[in-house]
Design an enzyme around this catalytic site. Structure first.
Site, PDB file in Angstrom:
ATOM      1  N   ARG A 176       0.835  -1.193   0.000  1.00 43.96           N
ATOM      2  CA  ARG A 176       0.000   0.000   0.000  1.00 43.96           C
ATOM      3  C   ARG A 176       0.877   1.254   0.000  1.00 43.96           C
ATOM      4  NH1 ARG A 176      -5.775  -0.781   0.437  1.00 43.96           N
ATOM      5  NH2 ARG A 176      -5.830   1.458   0.676  1.00 43.96           N
ATOM      6  N   LYS A 186       5.501   4.131   4.884  1.00 44.76           N
ATOM      7  CA  LYS A 186       6.240   3.118   4.126  1.00 44.76           C
ATOM      8  C   LYS A 186       7.299   3.757   3.225  1.00 44.76           C
ATOM      9  CE  LYS A 186       2.191   0.030   4.040  1.00 44.76           C
ATOM     10  NZ  LYS A 186       2.552  -1.241   4.708  1.00 44.76           N
ATOM     11  N   LYS A 236       7.532 -12.516   1.488  1.00 45.54           N
ATOM     12  CA  LYS A 236       7.237 -13.086   0.163  1.00 45.54           C
ATOM     13  C   LYS A 236       8.407 -12.854  -0.796  1.00 45.54           C
ATOM     14  CE  LYS A 236       2.470 -12.064   1.216  1.00 45.54           C
ATOM     15  NZ  LYS A 236       1.422 -11.022   1.135  1.00 45.54           N
TER      16      LYS A 236
HETATM   17  N1  CRA Z   1      -1.602  -2.598   7.369  1.00 40.78           N
HETATM   18  C1  CRA Z   1       0.424  -3.748   9.390  1.00 40.78           C
HETATM   19  O1  CRA Z   1       0.629  -2.430   9.030  1.00 40.78           O
HETATM   20  C2  CRA Z   1       1.188  -6.109   9.097  1.00 40.78           C
HETATM   21  C3  CRA Z   1      -0.265  -6.471   8.793  1.00 40.78           C
HETATM   22  C4  CRA Z   1      -0.588  -7.894   9.239  1.00 40.78           C
HETATM   23  C5  CRA Z   1      -1.028  -4.170   9.162  1.00 40.78           C
HETATM   24  C6  CRA Z   1       1.434  -4.667   8.693  1.00 40.78           C
HETATM   25  O2  CRA Z   1       2.744  -4.320   9.078  1.00 40.78           O
HETATM   26  O3  CRA Z   1       2.057  -6.978   8.409  1.00 40.78           O
HETATM   27  O4  CRA Z   1      -1.171  -5.569   9.450  1.00 40.78           O
HETATM   28  N2  CRA Z   1      -1.851  -3.418  10.104  1.00 40.78           N
HETATM   29  O5  CRA Z   1      -0.255  -8.098  10.566  1.00 40.78           O
HETATM   30  C7  CRA Z   1      -3.203  -3.235  10.052  1.00 40.78           C
HETATM   31  O6  CRA Z   1      -3.889  -3.599   9.130  1.00 40.78           O
HETATM   32  C8  CRA Z   1      -5.113  -2.441  11.205  1.00 40.78           C
HETATM   33  O7  CRA Z   1      -3.743  -2.616  11.127  1.00 40.78           O
HETATM   34  C9  CRA Z   1      -1.503  -3.839   7.753  1.00 40.78           C
HETATM   35  O8  CRA Z   1      -1.771  -4.693   6.978  1.00 40.78           O
END
Ligand code: CRA
Length: 831
Positions: free
Chosen positions: A566, A571, A677
């Site tokens: 995203r 990021k 991945k």
């Molecule tokens: N956005 C985190 O930011 C993490 C995933 C799965 C997130 C990622 O760093 O790998 O979750 N957080 O644990 C999130 O969705 C609500 O918070 C993500 O996908």
């Protein structure tokens, strides 16, 4: 032959055709399904007909295993995990199911004999994009691993009619197109119109006395809708176990009397029906969403209520009395989106099943476990008390009572510490009163976990510091993982074959630790040559496809430097963009003698309302336009933004990457899973000490990982002493030149204002400290280029990366949850 014998043998034949794994059986069933389900024969079938027939042929083989599993779990009263998640980002089913059934090669051969284009059939599938990013994809990986690890499980969520939007790029900008994954039908789901539960909203509560004269509460809603179950079988790899993904669709209520409300108002009644259906209409497109949207709260209550009612029904049907509900089920809350479940289970047990508060509370606390996925303050869900009162008045009462009892406990433990009471309360009282969903989840759960070591530590030391002081034993870490089936075997079959050849077996697919066997061959020039060839072939495939979808021509010999995730400031795609500009300037100025050619590849969606993220996409495309059309540099660098990054396009990307960009500001990325991945597919990582990067680096070896930037501690210190991006801008002439080049209008046809919001933000605020990490990043990228020059060494590092990724299989994560958090043992299903 007697009549009876003849019919017996046809039924055996039919059984064989529908479930047999031979080429002949697959071919026959495919043609049958094409005819009997699609109503077509070979000559007039469209590509979509062929896909549907292939999907049904595969599904036929799942059903037998599914029924067996369901029967076994029922008779054994198997303890079951319920994964409650607002998102499941599944990706295409067909190839994955064929791999898990062990018939992908046979199917390819069957397809050949029927003169079918197997790849084209796979390509026909529209993926169910019922998630935003990491969190939703994690839920999907976990479903795969739960089945593979033979843990009885049900995934509960929402059957969104529109999943995550499709992203198109027009004039360099992101344009959102609505997702239409259900348009052509979904062969993987089975509707269960009889599994239907009422979901209540609004109205008021009242007290009454039951037959025993006990005071009880009753909720008189003003609005009721139904949730209807749609089931998708989830098969494990190489096992008979099939678990259930049960997604709820909202429909107008059958039991609620519309007419009473709309006497003679036919239009009004139909309108109410449409209104009901909007609940499961669309997925909110924000990753780490900002709280506050009323429909979202309705969605959360909707799927939580249906799921808990279903669990109670299953329990009453199999085990019996509700007293041992928590022995039958563990329920994992995937972030706070389903945290309402804590209040809803209390309500169902007390109001509908006549249990006391104490008994209900004990059961609730023993049932739930909660995973936190983010520390970003804007992503922590809170709901206004006013909204809650209007939509869920009974839940508000219950939450107040949970809070009253909880705060009494705090006051007893920490005498006179009212500040602590205020901090820990389920209700935030500063400003508009709001319910803190994360606090509700922590108080109502027996276990709380973060998703990587660093993140779990930060969860304990920052976000839930007070809770950790109260209940230290509640807090755990389970580092995320991803499934090697989809992200290695399905997406990178060449690499999978090479690994199998090299290891001498394919057991690594179910036990990823066994890829370590590659380590001892890392020096082998034979393996290195094959490894290189596999990577090159994947790069060629991607090059061809990218040319087709974007028109940009890459050179497969260049280093493929990829950032796909995203788009979010934390990021730091813009840090990557600054490096590209640096390369561009150095090439233009002739500063690079023997440059290492690079293809900079980006992918990722921005939340539709996230202005800066969308501007970052525009910037990348603007740089691409200039760079790719400048003959002075385009022999050494190309930039491409791959549109519509999702599971399906991601599967093309991971195998082809040489370098994986994991460059978030330390402390911000909870875990990341793309990092895993890429690494599993032999990309080397350039990354910060953030999320799971830390653990990846430890696992693959520090010498095989390109580390740069501040640590989470450095970041904290810098924030305390006062961060001044302005000083960096003026203190580093190259950095200044890069930012100034953006503002010069070179990338924007002379428009010097276009990117100002981004550059001004960097120079003046820079909340994610891009400028502070710039120099370290640029230097690290130089080390990357140097390393890439020595191909033999690079390939060796790549082999070692894959060899040491065993820990990052989601099977390992699921085994940890099962053992340390859920207390659930495997139930193998024999066929
Ligand atoms: N956005 C985190 O930011 C993490 C995933 C799965 C997130 C990622 O760093 O790998 O979750 N957080 O644990 C999130 O969705 C609500 O918070 C993500 O996908």
């Amino acid at each position: 032959m007697s009549k009876a014998k003849a019919s017996e043998s046809t039924s055996v034949e039919r059984e064989h055709t529908r479930t047999g794994m031979s080429k002949a059986a697959l071919k026959q069933d495919f043609l049958d399904n094409l005819f009997y389900i699609q109503g077509r024969f070979r000559e007039v079938a469209t590509p979509h007909d062929l896909y549907m027939a292939a999907a049904f042929t595969t599904r036929d083989r799942l059903l037998k295993r599914w029924v067996k599993s369901a029967q076994a779990f029922k008779t054994l009263h198997a303890r079951t995990l319920c994964y409650l998640s607002a998102e499941f980002l599944l990706g295409p089913h067909l190839a994955n199911n064929l791999v898990n059934l062990g018939i992908i090669e046979t199917s390819q051969e069957a397809g050949q004999e029927l003169d079918l284009d197997f790849e084209a059939i796979l390509e026909e599938e529209e993926e169910p994009g019922l998630g935003n990013g990491g969190l939703g994809r994690l839920a999907a990986c976990f479903m795969d691993s739960l089945s593979t690890c033979q843990i009885p499980a049900i995934g509960y969520g929402i059957r969104y009619e529109f999943g995550i939007f499709d992203q198109a790029i027009e004039d360099g900008w992101q344009v959102e197109k609505s997702d239409t994954w259900l348009r052509n039908g979904n062969p993987w789901e089975i509707p269960r119109p009889k599994i239907r539960f009422p979901v209540l909203y609004g109205g008021h509560t009242e007290q009454y006395r039951d037959q025993n004269g006990e005071p009880r509460m009753r909720w008189v809603p003003s609005w009721v809708i139904d949730g209807v179950a749609y089931d998708t079988p989830i098969l494990g790899y190489g096992v008979g176990n099939v678990n259930l993904l049960r997604l709820w669709k909202a429909e107008a209520s059958e039991s609620f009397d519309f007419q009473a409300f709309n006497v003679g108002d036919y239009y009004g009644a139909v309108h109410a029906k449409i209104e009901a259906e909007t609940i499961s209409k669309v997925l909110y497109p924000n990753d780490e969403p900002e709280a506050g949207k009323e429909l979202r709260l309705k969605q959360q209550h909707f799927f939580v209520s249906c799921s808990l009612q279903d669990m109670i029904r299953l329990h009453l049907n199999t085990v019996g009395p509700l007293d041992d509900f928590a022995d039958k089920f563990a329920a994992q809350l995937n972030d706070t989106h389903p945290a309402l479940a804590v209040a809803e289970l209390m309500r169902l047990l007390m109001d509908d099943h006549g249990m006391t508060w104490d008994r209900s509370w004990e059961m609730t606390q023993r049932t739930f476990c909660y995973t936190n996925h983010t520390l970003l303050p804007e992503a922590l869900e809170t709901w206004s008390v006013t909204l809650f009162e209007r939509l869920l008045p009974r839940h508000l009462e219950i939450i107040y009572e949970i809070n009253r009892r909880f705060l009494d406990e705090i006051r007893m433990r920490f005498l006179g510490d009212e500040d602590r009471v205020r901090r820990m309360s389920l209700i935030a009282e500063d400003g508009e009163r709001r319910i803190r969903m994360a606090h509700l989840a922590v108080v109502g759960s027996k276990a709380v976990n973060g998703v990587a070591k660093l993140h779990s530590e930060l969860v304990k030391s920052t976000l839930f510091k007070d809770f950790n002081a109260l209940w230290p034993e509640k807090f755990h870490n389970v580092t995320n993982g991803v499934t090697p089936r989809r992200f290695m075997v399905v997406s990178n079959p060449r690499l999978a074959r090479l690994i199998t050849e090299c290891c001498g077996h394919d057991d690594w697919i179910r036990d990823l630790d066994r890829v370590r066997a590659l380590e001892s061959h890392a020096e082998s020039s034979d393996l290195q040559a094959q490894w290189k060839a596999v990577k090159l072939a994947a790069k060629r495939d991607l090059t061809e496809w990218l040319k087709h979808v974007t028109g940009v021509q890459l050179d497969p010999a260049a280093m493929f430097d990829v950032q796909a995730k995203r788009i979010h400031e934390y990021k730091r795609q813009h840090l990557n963009a600054l490096h590209i500009i640096r390369c561009y300037q150095e090439l233009k100025q002739g500063l690079l003698k023997d440059p290492v050619p690079r293809a900079f590849i980006f992918g990722g969606k921005a939340a539709p309302a996230y202005f800066l993220a969308k501007l970052i996409i525009k910037l990348i495309n603007a740089i691409a336009e200039v760079v790719n059309n400048d003959p002075e540099v385009n022999g050494f660098m190309r930039v491409v933004f791959m549109p519509d990054f999702n599971v399906k396009t991601g599967q093309r990307l991971y195998p082809a990457a040489d370098l994986s960009e994991q460059i978030s500001l330390a402390g911000k990325e909870a875990s990341g899973t793309g990092n895993m991945k890429f690494s599993m597919n032999g990309a080397l990582t350039i990354g910060t000490l953030d999320g799971a990067n830390l653990e990846i680096r430890e696992a693959v070896g520090k010498e095989n990982f390109f580390l740069f930037g501040m640590t989470a501690e450095d970041v904290l210190e810098k924030q305390i002493e006062g961060y001044r991006p302005w000083d960096y801008y003026h203190g580093d002439h190259e950095l200044k030149a890069d930012i100034d080049l953006i503002n010069s209008g070179l990338f924007s046809h002379g428009d010097t204002k276009l990117f100002r919001p981004l550059t001004d933000d960097l120079i003046n605020h820079d909340p994610f400290m891009v400028l502070a990490d710039y120099r370290a990043y640029i230097e690290c990228q130089q080390r990357v280029s140097e390393a890439y020059r020595d191909q033999q060494h690079w390939v060796r590092m790549s082999i070692l990366n894959v060899a040491r990724m065993g820990y990052f299989s989601s099977d390992r994560a699921i085994r940890e949850y099962a053992k340390n958090i859920w207390g659930i043992a495997p139930t193998p299903i024999d066929l």
